[in-house]
Design a protein around this motif. Structure first.
Motif, PDB file in Angstrom:
ATOM      1  N   UNK A   1      19.335 -48.119  68.747  1.00  0.00           N
ATOM      2  CA  UNK A   1      17.913 -48.572  68.737  1.00  0.00           C
ATOM      3  C   UNK A   1      18.519 -50.537  68.918  1.00  0.00           C
ATOM      4  N   UNK A   2      17.713 -51.389  69.721  1.00  0.00           N
ATOM      5  CA  UNK A   2      18.155 -52.794  69.930  1.00  0.00           C
ATOM      6  C   UNK A   2      16.306 -53.601  69.123  1.00  0.00           C
ATOM      7  N   UNK A   3      16.553 -54.428  69.277  1.00  0.00           N
ATOM      8  CA  UNK A   3      15.260 -55.405  69.216  1.00  0.00           C
ATOM      9  C   UNK A   3      14.593 -56.382  67.968  1.00  0.00           C
ATOM     10  N   UNK A   4      14.434 -57.222  68.071  1.00  0.00           N
ATOM     11  CA  UNK A   4      14.115 -57.934  67.051  1.00  0.00           C
ATOM     12  C   UNK A   4      12.602 -57.610  66.576  1.00  0.00           C
ATOM     13  N   UNK A   5      12.694 -57.094  65.150  1.00  0.00           N
ATOM     14  CA  UNK A   5      11.524 -56.643  64.268  1.00  0.00           C
ATOM     15  C   UNK A   5      11.329 -57.761  62.869  1.00  0.00           C
ATOM     16  N   UNK A   6       9.748 -57.985  63.436  1.00  0.00           N
ATOM     17  CA  UNK A   6       9.949 -59.987  62.779  1.00  0.00           C
ATOM     18  C   UNK A   6       8.266 -59.555  62.012  1.00  0.00           C
ATOM     19  N   UNK A   7       8.138 -60.507  60.934  1.00  0.00           N
ATOM     20  CA  UNK A   7       6.964 -61.639  60.508  1.00  0.00           C
ATOM     21  C   UNK A   7       6.290 -59.388  60.174  1.00  0.00           C
ATOM     22  N   UNK A   8       6.560 -58.961  59.378  1.00  0.00           N
ATOM     23  CA  UNK A   8       5.760 -57.964  58.529  1.00  0.00           C
ATOM     24  C   UNK A   8       5.789 -58.031  57.907  1.00  0.00           C
ATOM     25  N   UNK A   9       3.906 -58.015  57.226  1.00  0.00           N
ATOM     26  CA  UNK A   9       3.015 -58.543  56.018  1.00  0.00           C
ATOM     27  C   UNK A   9       2.521 -57.507  55.214  1.00  0.00           C
ATOM     28  N   UNK A  10       3.485 -57.092  53.812  1.00  0.00           N
ATOM     29  CA  UNK A  10       2.122 -55.522  53.683  1.00  0.00           C
ATOM     30  C   UNK A  10       1.667 -56.271  52.169  1.00  0.00           C
ATOM     31  N   UNK A  11       0.422 -56.215  52.627  1.00  0.00           N
ATOM     32  CA  UNK A  11      -0.235 -56.763  50.807  1.00  0.00           C
ATOM     33  C   UNK A  11      -1.078 -56.585  50.773  1.00  0.00           C
ATOM     34  N   UNK A  12      -1.622 -56.616  49.207  1.00  0.00           N
ATOM     35  CA  UNK A  12      -2.623 -55.809  47.771  1.00  0.00           C
ATOM     36  C   UNK A  12      -2.895 -54.415  48.941  1.00  0.00           C
ATOM     37  N   UNK A  13      -1.841 -53.853  48.857  1.00  0.00           N
ATOM     38  CA  UNK A  13      -1.625 -51.957  48.476  1.00  0.00           C
ATOM     39  C   UNK A  13      -1.480 -51.333  47.699  1.00  0.00           C
ATOM     40  N   UNK A  14      -2.562 -50.806  47.604  1.00  0.00           N
ATOM     41  CA  UNK A  14      -2.614 -49.462  46.711  1.00  0.00           C
ATOM     42  C   UNK A  14      -2.098 -48.068  46.761  1.00  0.00           C
ATOM     43  N   UNK A  15      -0.902 -47.367  46.048  1.00  0.00           N
ATOM     44  CA  UNK A  15      -0.473 -46.732  46.678  1.00  0.00           C
ATOM     45  C   UNK A  15      -1.200 -45.121  45.337  1.00  0.00           C
TER      46      UNK A  15
END
Length: 737
Positions: free
Chosen positions: A427-441
């Motif tokens: 696979x190719x391509x730019x995957x960017x600027x992912x933010x995961x915040x205040x998540x309860x697992x």
């Protein structure tokens, strides 16, 4: 006697409530309500000669207010619509306040109920089987701190606010499980009827049709409406869909293979194609066939608010929650999704599984925000972007302030995760600027899988992630052209992670090491050691910080506020009413900015301690049980009196025994997509032990062990003064021969 202006204002407010919320729901008769209106007109005209009438207004409206308050206290502020017999089930009966109702038979073994509340209520769920709750009960999300009271076939608990709840028996979060979803909504803000102009109105009852949206449509599904079909928003703009009705889709897809990817009309419960300015709120969407549930291609400007999506089918696959095939600019807010594959997936395009189709470049997916939602799946990931041969860019994805109550267990090529960006190998391509915040697992498998040898994955940020109960079951991985990954205030059950080993995380094939940061220490707490019997007062302590508020949930339905709290547990049944004595104690620490950090500890309540052995001079390590290559026995040295939980991680048919108290593994869950063996699971034993040596026995079957790279069992412990961690090598011993 003259009434004060404040009292008169209270009268006005009370009458307004009667008008707006429906006087019948307050138990007020039509004649009495008409008299209230007549007296108010006299009151508003006001003169010295009408003071006695003003007083009458005060008395009457005050009486009405008192009646309202009494009705509220008993749970009178509840509204739910009749359920059509075609989808009604008495497998569960739900009583809310004074009102009882059957539930909707949704999909697979799933049941649901929508209702409105505007004040605290009492909820009672009664199963048709009198022994249904014998193994216990779990209510999620955990942050509500709900532990029901059981009476035979019924469980009862208070509900203080709108919420999206999942009720199961312990461990039942797979595709073959039974689950009850209770959706307590805020009262509707729209007052739409069949006579409202400019609205396509679907009233209560069953409608056997597909809905094709037109340009500028305002579509309303009233509470009690069931649309047996799909919603198509195909190359149109400015469509608004609302109401508390339900779409129920059961299509012609192949139950044994993935044909659900096809992008065409009437093939998903909601399909969008080149649509813009779309708002969907309030409705429930149920999917019974093996198809991707909400599919959006090249659509932007889309909002989902208070949408409930439930999918289940025997195939347990290919029921993605939401898919973006190009497009984005999407907000998902205050919603619930129960999927049977990735909850959110971004691909750029998807035209099948042929080599040519997979290698065809797709369109950018960007600007997606998921917030304040409850997320659950029976298999696969919470967030996925890319596939091993796909080519597209994605950017600016945010998941925040949400509860991940169930994640897929196992692997499809790579372990399932909170976030999986997987384009390995082609696979190719730019995957960017992912933010995961205040998540309860809650029930979770691994934190992150970022695997892309070709350019590139950049800037993936995790902040304030809290594991509410239980460990991760598989390591995370960064592989290939991956950089700019940060972990800040990530607490997976043993304090803030500070290095790769704390997750654990593998970094390989050129990936850059992540950065770790801490804006504050985790709100870790301690509690009184020794034996905790029912009724004994236990002191809970957290180091206090200026400007921080502390809220405790003790796992028995009780709560308290403060840095130092005393609490006693009335019984040894445990949080899940499963008889283990294991209580999940949660602490929420909220700072001046409003950000809440969670920490969790397991506490064991038992009537007595198991006595210890005192043999000295034993060699370290467990030894194999005669005749087995995978089973071990020996002793564990307990450092202090108290309640302990020992956890075995295994993918085999296994049992863990401590001083003869034994727990068996659950049903093995085979991994998919060619991954070998079964998913790793946690086998837990909770016991009260005196300081000293205690016998441990681990029996494992012949299946592939995916919990460790070596044959040695993975054993964790947690107890007084000890957060969950691997049992130290020096604490495991065996008798010399």
């Amino acid at each position: 006697m003259f009434a004060s202006a404040r009292t008169m204002r209270l009268c006005e407010v009370s009458l307004f409530r009667l008008e707006m919320r429906g006087w019948r729901s307050y138990g007020v008769s039509a004649n009495l309500f008409k008299y209230f209106l007549q007296v108010r007109r006299l009151f508003r005209r006001g003169s010295d000669q009408t003071m006695r009438r003003k007083a009458a207004c005060v008395l009457l409206l005050s009486a009405a207010t008192a009646l309202c308050m009494a009705w509220n206290a008993a749970g009178g502020q509840v509204t739910f619509a009749s359920i059509p017999p075609e989808v009604s089930s008495t497998h569960f009966t739900v009583k809310i306040g004074h009102k009882s109702t059957p539930v909707v038979s949704a999909a697979s073994g799933y049941y649901l109920l929508n209702f409105d509340i505007s004040s605290p209520v009492q909820v009672t769920v009664t199963a048709s089987d009198p022994h249904y709750w014998d193994r216990g009960v779990e209510v999620q999300p955990m942050r509500f701190g709900i532990r029901p009271r059981r009476d035979g076939a019924s469980i009862t608990f208070p509900l203080e606010q709108p919420a999206k709840l999942t009720i199961t028996r312990p461990g039942e979060h797979y595709a073959d499980s039974e689950m009850l979803f209770l959706f307590a909504n805020k009262p509707e803000r729209y007052r739409i009827t069949a006579n409202t102009p400019g609205v396509r109105y679907y009233g209560p009852g069953v409608h056997r049709e597909n809905i094709d949206a037109h340009e500028g449509d305002n579509i309303y599904l009233a509470a009690g409406a069931v649309i047996m079909g799909a919603l198509n928003i195909w190359q149109v703009d400015n469509v608004h869909v609302s109401g508390l009705g339900m779409l129920l889709y059961n299509g012609p897809q192949d139950p044994d293979h993935d044909t659900g990817w096809m992008h065409k009309l009437n093939w998903h419960v909601i399909t969008m194609d080149s649509a813009h300015g779309i708002e969907i709120e309030g409705i429930t969407a149920v999917v019974r066939s093996r198809t991707w549930m909400i599919q959006m291609r090249d659509s932007r400007g889309v909002t989902f608010r208070n949408v409930k999506v439930v999918g289940g089918s025997p195939g347990n696959a290919n029921q993605d929650g939401m898919d973006w095939l190009g497009g984005g600019d999407t907000l998902v807010q205050d919603s619930f999704i129960r999927a049977a594959d990735d909850i959110f997936a971004m691909y750029g395009n998807w035209d099948g599984y042929t080599e040519e189709a997979l290698a065809t470049p797709g369109h950018e997916v960007s600007n997606i925000t998921i917030e304040s939602s409850v997320l659950s799946t029976s298999i696969s990931n919470v967030v996925r972007a890319n596939w091993p041969k796909k080519i597209f860019d994605s950017n600016h994805f945010t998941l925040r302030d949400s509860d991940v109550i169930h994640m897929g267990m196992g692997s499809c090529g790579v372990p399932f995760a909170l976030v999986e960006l997987w384009a390995d190998p082609a696979g190719k391509g730019l995957q960017s600027n992912y933010r995961i915040e205040d998540v309860r697992l809650e029930d979770w498998y691994s934190l992150v899988q970022l695997r892309q040898p070709n350019p590139a994955i950049r800037d993936v940020h995790f902040e304030n992630i809290s594991a509410m109960d239980g460990p991760g079951l598989a390591p995370s991985e960064l592989k290939g052209d991956v950089s700019g990954v940060t972990f800040r205030d990530v607490n997976l059950g043993a304090g803030n992670v500070r290095e790769d080993a704390n997750i654990p995380l593998q970094v390989m094939d050129g990936a850059a090491e992540p950065a770790y940061g801490h804006s504050a220490e985790a709100a870790d707490f301690s509690y009184t050691g020794g034996l905790i019997r029912p009724g004994r007062k236990v002191t809970f302590t957290v180091p206090a910080a200026i400007g921080v508020r502390y809220h405790w949930l003790f796992g028995d339905g009780a709560a308290a506020d403060g840095a130092v709290i005393q609490h006693s547990f009335a019984d040894a049944d445990g949080t899940l009413l499963d008889g283990t004595g294991r209580y999940r104690v949660l602490l929420a620490a909220t700072d001046a900015s409003g950000r809440t950090r969670w920490s969790s500890r397991t506490l064991v309540v038992r009537p007595s301690l198991m006595a210890a052995q005192t043999e000295e001079g034993m060699p370290q390590g467990l030894v194999k049980i005669a005749g087995s290559d995978a089973s071990y026995e020996g002793m564990v040295r307990i450092p202090a009196d108290g309640g302990y939980t020992l956890t075995l991680l295994t993918s085999t048919t296994a049992s863990l025994s401590v001083d003869g108290e034994r727990t068996q593994s659950g049903m093995l869950r085979p991994q998919v997509c060619g991954s070998k063996g079964a998913a790793v699971q946690a086998v837990r034993v909770s016991v009260a032990l005196a300081a000293g040596l205690h016998r441990v026995e681990i029996d494992r079957g012949p299946e592939i062990e995916n919990a460790a790279s070596s044959k040695e069992p993975v054993l964790l412990w947690e107890g007084p003064g000890m957060m969950r961690e691997p049992v130290s090598a020096s604490a495991l011993l065996h008798a010399a021969h």
